[in-house]
Structures are given as structure tokens and as C-alpha cells.
Design an enzyme around this catalytic site. Structure first.
Site, PDB file in Angstrom:
ATOM      1  N   ALA A 158       0.856  -1.185   0.000  1.00  0.00           N
ATOM      2  CA  ALA A 158       0.000   0.000   0.000  1.00  0.00           C
ATOM      3  C   ALA A 158       0.895   1.239   0.000  1.00  0.00           C
ATOM      4  O   ALA A 158       1.896   1.277   0.718  1.00  0.00           O
ATOM      5  CB  ALA A 158      -0.900   0.002   1.233  1.00  0.00           C
ATOM      6  N   LYS A 159       0.525   2.227  -0.790  1.00  0.00           N
ATOM      7  CA  LYS A 159       1.321   3.463  -0.828  1.00  0.00           C
ATOM      8  C   LYS A 159       0.775   4.380   0.263  1.00  0.00           C
ATOM      9  O   LYS A 159      -0.027   5.288   0.004  1.00  0.00           O
ATOM     10  CB  LYS A 159       1.210   4.100  -2.227  1.00  0.00           C
ATOM     11  N   THR A 160       1.188   4.084   1.482  1.00  0.00           N
ATOM     12  CA  THR A 160       0.669   4.832   2.619  1.00  0.00           C
ATOM     13  C   THR A 160       1.661   5.909   3.049  1.00  0.00           C
ATOM     14  O   THR A 160       2.868   5.775   2.857  1.00  0.00           O
ATOM     15  CB  THR A 160       0.418   3.917   3.838  1.00  0.00           C
ATOM     16  N   TYR A 164       6.486   5.882   4.315  1.00  0.00           N
ATOM     17  CA  TYR A 164       7.598   6.686   3.829  1.00  0.00           C
ATOM     18  C   TYR A 164       8.533   7.165   4.937  1.00  0.00           C
ATOM     19  O   TYR A 164       9.571   7.761   4.660  1.00  0.00           O
ATOM     20  CB  TYR A 164       7.074   7.812   2.921  1.00  0.00           C
TER      21      TYR A 164
END
Ligand code: PPE
Length: 305
Positions: A158-160, A164
Site C-alpha cells: 500500500a502506498k501509505t 515513507y
């Protein structure tokens, strides 16, 4: 990389002035990192800015939210439209597009169930992510001392927002040590991806890239590159890579929306032939595909208006 303001930002259905696109300091995601985002590029074409694989990026935004159990109060079509409107409102021929869904102001604490989901789309001009000469000269990579998080720690697929933290720790460590970018290994020691790109390595003539199960984001550029590479006649496989595969690779390149296709010239100071012939060929076709200059991939380009 400094931001150059553009006229408008889309917030929950309206285009608001850039300076008015503000959130409260008690915005939930600002504290706990539970948010999802996308990075998309719009490229200049003869017919105006074309947004590369826009619908697929928005679909991934919704998949990322689904993994978090977050319900975005818009449809995919509405966010696609929001991206187009925002790009068109900039008047720019090309730009980077950043949709973000986040828990807004009104609730505090780790229970996100009562939280309101806000969505914003911002655009700004963004140059070459790993430097203008990243394809010709190649980038210097360092294996990070930070491990990519495990699937049961933070979902790497998931690009949460929170994911990052891991990427930034790795990126800053690599930069401070004099490298350009960090390669992240999964907890089992296999190669996952880079702080902001997927990675490809050529071994025995075969182009390999790690799967989602190794902790890689399912990159849309990764998918584009695999399609292009196969169309060029290369043998491309999704398979695990060990650290040593990188040290003795015939070619390595990394790819992402921001970084596009960037060649790698060394990993942990072991030189890698750069830019290799496959990297060069793929980057060249990719550069035309994103600008709607290759009819085979014209369906990947969605005009902003
Ligand atoms: N892995 C990671 C960790 C990642 O952040 C990106 C995109 C990719 C792979 C490649 O995904 P795709 O863009 O779908 O091919 N990284 C974004 C930059 C993050 C940043 O804000 O910096 C990007 O390229 O937009």
C-alpha cells in the site's frame, strides 16, 4: 526539492487557491501517518498535457486505502476527473500530480473508524528525480541499513503516508554517505525495492524484478517497463533477487513515476556496466510512450481535458 506553486489545488470537490489549501495542525494523518497517496506525471503532448496511466494510479490509491480499511468518499471516476481538472487548471504543459487521501480534523486517537476522510489533489512542476544525468551517468546505490518493513508490520504493497518514514530514513542515510539512492532489503534479506523506485537487475541476460511478496510496491512504471521490455523481445521475469545478484548484475536500472527509468552505475561501490543496452532501449521507448509518441502505448495516456 523545492515546490513551485501552481494556481489551484483540488480539495474535497473544489478547486481552491494554492495558498488556501491548508489543514488544521490536529489533522489526524499528520499525527499517525494513516493516509494514502499517489504520484503521477502529466507529460506534454501535441494535444495538451496527457496524464500517464491516470486511472491505474487512482485505482491503486483505492487499493491502498482498502488495505488500510479507509473508505474514500469519492469514486475512482471522480478522483480521475479531479486530477484532470487540477492539471488543466495549472496551465502547465507537464507536471507531477499528487492525490492524497487522509484522515482530517475532528478526531484524535488511534481509532480511525470515526474519522473523516479528506481528499486533495495537487500538481507542481517536478524535474528529474534522481538528477538530469541519471540515465547517462547512472546513480550510485547503497544497500540501506534500514530494512523494508514486513507485510505484518506495515503493508509495503500500500502506498501509505507512514510507509515513507522507512523510505526517508533510507534515503537520507544514503545521501549522507555520499550515494544517490538506497536499496531496501526485506526482513528475509532479499531485495525489495528502493526508497522511491522499483528495481530491475539483469542476470544471465534475463531482466528480473522483485515481486510484491518481497516487499515491493506494485509499481505502475514497473509494469510499463515490463510490457515495453517484452515488446522489445527481452526475457523479463518477476522473481526474487539476492544482494549478490546486484553486485554481479550485467545491468541494473530503477524506475518510478518520478525517477522514470534511471540507470545504476554501482551498488555498494561495486561497479555495474552503465547504462546497459537493455536499460537504454527500454528508457528510450518509455520516454516516447509517456509522451503519447508510441501508438502501441497510446492507451496509457489520458488527456487532461
Ligand atoms: N516503490 C516506492 C517505494 C515508491 O515510492 C515508488 C514511487 C515506486 C516504487 C514506483 O511506483 P510507480 O510510480 O507506480 O512506478 N515513488 C514516487 C515518489 C515518492 C516521492 O514522493 O518522492 C513516485 O515516483 O512518484
Amino acid at each position: 526539492m523545492p515546490i513551485t506553486p501552481t494556481p489551484k489545488i483540488w480539495m474535497n470537490g473544489d478547486l481552491v487557491d494554492w495558498d488556501q489549501a491548508q489543514v488544521h495542525v490536529l489533522t489526524h494523518t499528520l499525527h499517525y501517518g494513516m493516509g494514502v497517496f499517489e504520484g503521477i506525471r502529466a507529460y506534454e503532448t501535441a494535444d495538451g498535457p496527457a496524464i500517464f496511466r491516470l486511472t491505474e494510479h487512482v485505482e491503486r490509491l483505492f487499493r491502498s486505502a482498502h488495505i488500510l480499511g479507509m473508505e474514500i468518499p469519492f469514486t475512482v471516476a471522480e478522483i480521475v476527473e479531479a486530477c484532470k481538472r487540477t492539471v488543466a487548471s495549472t496551465g502547465l504543459p507537464s507536471c507531477y500530480v499528487r492525490p492524497l487521501a487522509y484522515y482530517g480534523y475532528g478526531e484524535m486517537g488511534l481509532n480511525t473508524l470515526p474519522c473523516r476522510v479528506d481528499v486533495a489533489v495537487a500538481c507542481w512542476p517536478w524535474g528529474a528525480y534522481l538528477g538530469e544525468d541519471a540515465l547517462q551517468k547512472g546513480v550510485r546505490m547503497k544497500i540501506s541499513s534500514w530494512t523494508r518493513h514486513d507485510h505484518n508490520t506495515m503493508p509495503p504493497a500500500a502506498k501509505t503516508v507512514g510507509n515513507y518514514v522507512n523510505s526517508s530514513l533510507a534515503k537520507v542515510e544514503a545521501l549522507k554517505a555520499g550515494y544517490d539512492e538506497a536499496i531496501m532489503l526485506a526482513p528475509n534479506g532479499l531485495v525489495a525495492e528502493c526508497s522511491g523506485e522499483n528495481i530491475f537487475a539483469v542476470r544471465n541476460g534475463i531482466i528480473l524484478t522483485p515481486p510484491l511478496s518481497a516487499g515491493a510496491l506494485e509499481g505502475i512504471t514497473q509494469h510499463s517497463v515490463m510490457t515495453i521490455a517484452r515488446d522489445l523481445g527481452f526475457d523479463v521475469r518477476v522473481d526474487n533477487l539476492a544482494r549478490s545478484d546486484l553486485y554481479v548484475a550485467e545491468e541494473i536500472f530503477v524506475c518510478g513515476t518520478a525517477a522514470e527509468v534511471s540507470a545504476v552505475n554501482s551498488v555498494d561501490d561495486r561497479s555495474v556496466p552503465c547504462p546497459g543496452p537493455r536499460t537504454r532501449a527500454i528508457a528510450e521507448v518509455y520516454g516516447r510512450a509517456v509522451r503519447a509518441q508510441d501508438p502501441r502505448y497510446a492507451h496509457w495516456c489520458e488527456l487532461a481535458v
